[in-house]
Design a protein around this motif. Structure first.
Motif, PDB file in Angstrom:
ATOM      1  N   ASP A   5       0.844  -1.194   0.000  1.00  0.00           N
ATOM      2  CA  ASP A   5       0.000   0.000   0.000  1.00  0.00           C
ATOM      3  C   ASP A   5       0.879   1.243   0.000  1.00  0.00           C
ATOM      4  OD1 ASP A   5      -2.242  -1.532   0.070  1.00  0.00           O
ATOM      5  OD2 ASP A   5      -2.509  -1.381   2.238  1.00  0.00           O
ATOM      6  N   SER A   6       0.376   2.301  -0.623  1.00  0.00           N
ATOM      7  CA  SER A   6       1.065   3.582  -0.599  1.00  0.00           C
ATOM      8  C   SER A   6       0.386   4.498   0.400  1.00  0.00           C
ATOM      9  CB  SER A   6       0.996   4.227  -1.993  1.00  0.00           C
ATOM     10  OG  SER A   6       1.266   5.608  -1.901  1.00  0.00           O
ATOM     11  N   PRO A   7       1.168   5.351   1.067  1.00  0.00           N
ATOM     12  CA  PRO A   7       0.547   6.328   1.973  1.00  0.00           C
ATOM     13  C   PRO A   7      -0.423   7.244   1.231  1.00  0.00           C
ATOM     14  CG  PRO A   7       2.963   6.464   2.076  1.00  0.00           C
ATOM     15  CD  PRO A   7       2.616   5.428   1.054  1.00  0.00           C
ATOM     16  N   TYR A   8      -0.282   7.347  -0.091  1.00  0.00           N
ATOM     17  CA  TYR A   8      -1.157   8.244  -0.863  1.00  0.00           C
ATOM     18  C   TYR A   8      -2.476   7.585  -1.236  1.00  0.00           C
ATOM     19  CZ  TYR A   8       2.114  12.075  -1.237  1.00  0.00           C
ATOM     20  OH  TYR A   8       2.929  13.134  -0.949  1.00  0.00           O
ATOM     21  N   ASP A   9      -2.562   6.247  -1.112  1.00  0.00           N
ATOM     22  CA  ASP A   9      -3.837   5.598  -1.387  1.00  0.00           C
ATOM     23  C   ASP A   9      -4.860   6.111  -0.374  1.00  0.00           C
ATOM     24  OD1 ASP A   9      -2.952   4.105  -3.528  1.00  0.00           O
ATOM     25  OD2 ASP A   9      -2.436   2.360  -2.302  1.00  0.00           O
ATOM     26  N   GLY A  10      -6.029   6.415  -0.845  1.00  0.00           N
ATOM     27  CA  GLY A  10      -7.074   6.926   0.040  1.00  0.00           C
ATOM     28  C   GLY A  10      -7.032   8.429   0.204  1.00  0.00           C
ATOM     29  N   PHE A  11      -5.893   9.038  -0.136  1.00  0.00           N
ATOM     30  CA  PHE A  11      -5.727  10.484  -0.039  1.00  0.00           C
ATOM     31  C   PHE A  11      -5.641  11.088  -1.434  1.00  0.00           C
ATOM     32  CE2 PHE A  11      -2.427  13.938   0.319  1.00  0.00           C
ATOM     33  CZ  PHE A  11      -3.229  14.865   0.974  1.00  0.00           C
ATOM     34  N   ALA A  12      -5.612  10.212  -2.436  1.00  0.00           N
ATOM     35  CA  ALA A  12      -5.332  10.658  -3.800  1.00  0.00           C
ATOM     36  C   ALA A  12      -6.387  11.638  -4.314  1.00  0.00           C
ATOM     37  CB  ALA A  12      -5.225   9.446  -4.722  1.00  0.00           C
ATOM     38  N   ASP A  13      -7.660  11.346  -4.080  1.00  0.00           N
ATOM     39  CA  ASP A  13      -8.704  12.240  -4.597  1.00  0.00           C
ATOM     40  C   ASP A  13      -8.586  13.629  -3.981  1.00  0.00           C
ATOM     41  OD1 ASP A  13     -10.668  10.551  -6.343  1.00  0.00           O
ATOM     42  OD2 ASP A  13     -10.190   9.295  -4.623  1.00  0.00           O
ATOM     43  N   THR A  14      -8.334  13.687  -2.698  1.00  0.00           N
ATOM     44  CA  THR A  14      -8.184  14.994  -2.031  1.00  0.00           C
ATOM     45  C   THR A  14      -6.974  15.729  -2.577  1.00  0.00           C
ATOM     46  OG1 THR A  14      -9.178  14.102  -0.038  1.00  0.00           O
ATOM     47  CG2 THR A  14      -7.893  16.116   0.205  1.00  0.00           C
ATOM     48  N   PHE A  15      -5.842  15.000  -2.729  1.00  0.00           N
ATOM     49  CA  PHE A  15      -4.647  15.646  -3.275  1.00  0.00           C
ATOM     50  C   PHE A  15      -4.924  16.199  -4.663  1.00  0.00           C
ATOM     51  CE2 PHE A  15      -0.895  15.822  -5.860  1.00  0.00           C
ATOM     52  CZ  PHE A  15      -0.017  16.532  -5.061  1.00  0.00           C
ATOM     53  N   ALA A  16      -5.570  15.387  -5.504  1.00  0.00           N
ATOM     54  CA  ALA A  16      -5.833  15.811  -6.886  1.00  0.00           C
ATOM     55  C   ALA A  16      -6.696  17.071  -6.917  1.00  0.00           C
ATOM     56  CB  ALA A  16      -6.509  14.681  -7.656  1.00  0.00           C
ATOM     57  N   GLN A  71       3.691   4.899  -7.236  1.00  0.00           N
ATOM     58  CA  GLN A  71       3.526   3.726  -6.391  1.00  0.00           C
ATOM     59  C   GLN A  71       2.096   3.592  -5.860  1.00  0.00           C
ATOM     60  OE1 GLN A  71       4.973   5.586  -2.096  1.00  0.00           O
ATOM     61  NE2 GLN A  71       6.129   3.945  -2.998  1.00  0.00           N
ATOM     62  N   SER A  72       1.314   4.645  -5.976  1.00  0.00           N
ATOM     63  CA  SER A  72      -0.055   4.621  -5.457  1.00  0.00           C
ATOM     64  C   SER A  72      -1.024   4.197  -6.548  1.00  0.00           C
ATOM     65  CB  SER A  72      -0.437   6.009  -4.929  1.00  0.00           C
ATOM     66  OG  SER A  72      -1.853   6.125  -4.833  1.00  0.00           O
ATOM     67  N   ALA A  73      -1.731   3.108  -6.326  1.00  0.00           N
ATOM     68  CA  ALA A  73      -2.716   2.636  -7.309  1.00  0.00           C
ATOM     69  C   ALA A  73      -3.821   3.670  -7.506  1.00  0.00           C
ATOM     70  CB  ALA A  73      -3.301   1.306  -6.855  1.00  0.00           C
ATOM     71  N   ASP A  74      -4.186   4.361  -6.440  1.00  0.00           N
ATOM     72  CA  ASP A  74      -5.239   5.380  -6.580  1.00  0.00           C
ATOM     73  C   ASP A  74      -4.759   6.545  -7.440  1.00  0.00           C
ATOM     74  OD1 ASP A  74      -7.004   3.926  -5.095  1.00  0.00           O
ATOM     75  OD2 ASP A  74      -6.846   5.150  -3.279  1.00  0.00           O
TER      76      ASP A  74
END
Ligand SMILES: C[S@@+](CC[C@H](N)C(=O)[O-])C[C@H]1O[C@@H](n2cnc3c(N)ncnc32)[C@H](O)[C@@H]1O
Length: 89
Positions: A5-16, A71-74
């Motif tokens: 898992d990447s630390p960015y998974d689950g946060f990707a939409d907010t970051f984008a 590295q983040s699938a999201d």
């Protein structure tokens, strides 16, 4: 074997959402980096840690073959959605 898992998974939409419009990213960071790159038309450019593809779409719009890895699938999902048929991710 699944990738970690990447630390960015689950946060990707907010970051984008934030990075697309925040003054730091949209008015300072991306214009500065893209300006330093200069003319990329016809070049193949690797964006390592491409996130949701904000740079990739700018590079593609400037005529580059923009290749992204992340590295983040999201993040990869978001970048593919953003680039559509131009995606090399
Ligand atoms: C702060 S975000 C920036 C995304 C993009 N470069 C931008 O400026 O819009 C950092 C990105 O780098 C990715 N990343 C961090 N370490 C990585 C690694 N070792 N390999 C691939 N991607 C990585 C994260 O998953 C995340 O999407």
């Amino acid at each position: 074997m699944l990738p970690p898992d990447s630390p960015y998974d689950g946060f990707a939409d907010t970051f984008a959402r934030e990075a697309a419009v925040s003054p730091y990213n949209a008015r300072y960071g991306r214009p500065t980096v893209l300006g330093l790159l200069g003319d990329v038309s016809g070049l193949r450019v690797l964006d390592a840690g491409c996130g949701p593809g904000l740079y990739l779409s700018e590079l593609a719009a400037r005529g580059a073959e923009a290749v992204g890895i992340d590295q983040s699938a999201d993040m990869v999902r978001l970048a593919r959605e953003r680039l559509g048929p131009l995606a090399h991710i």
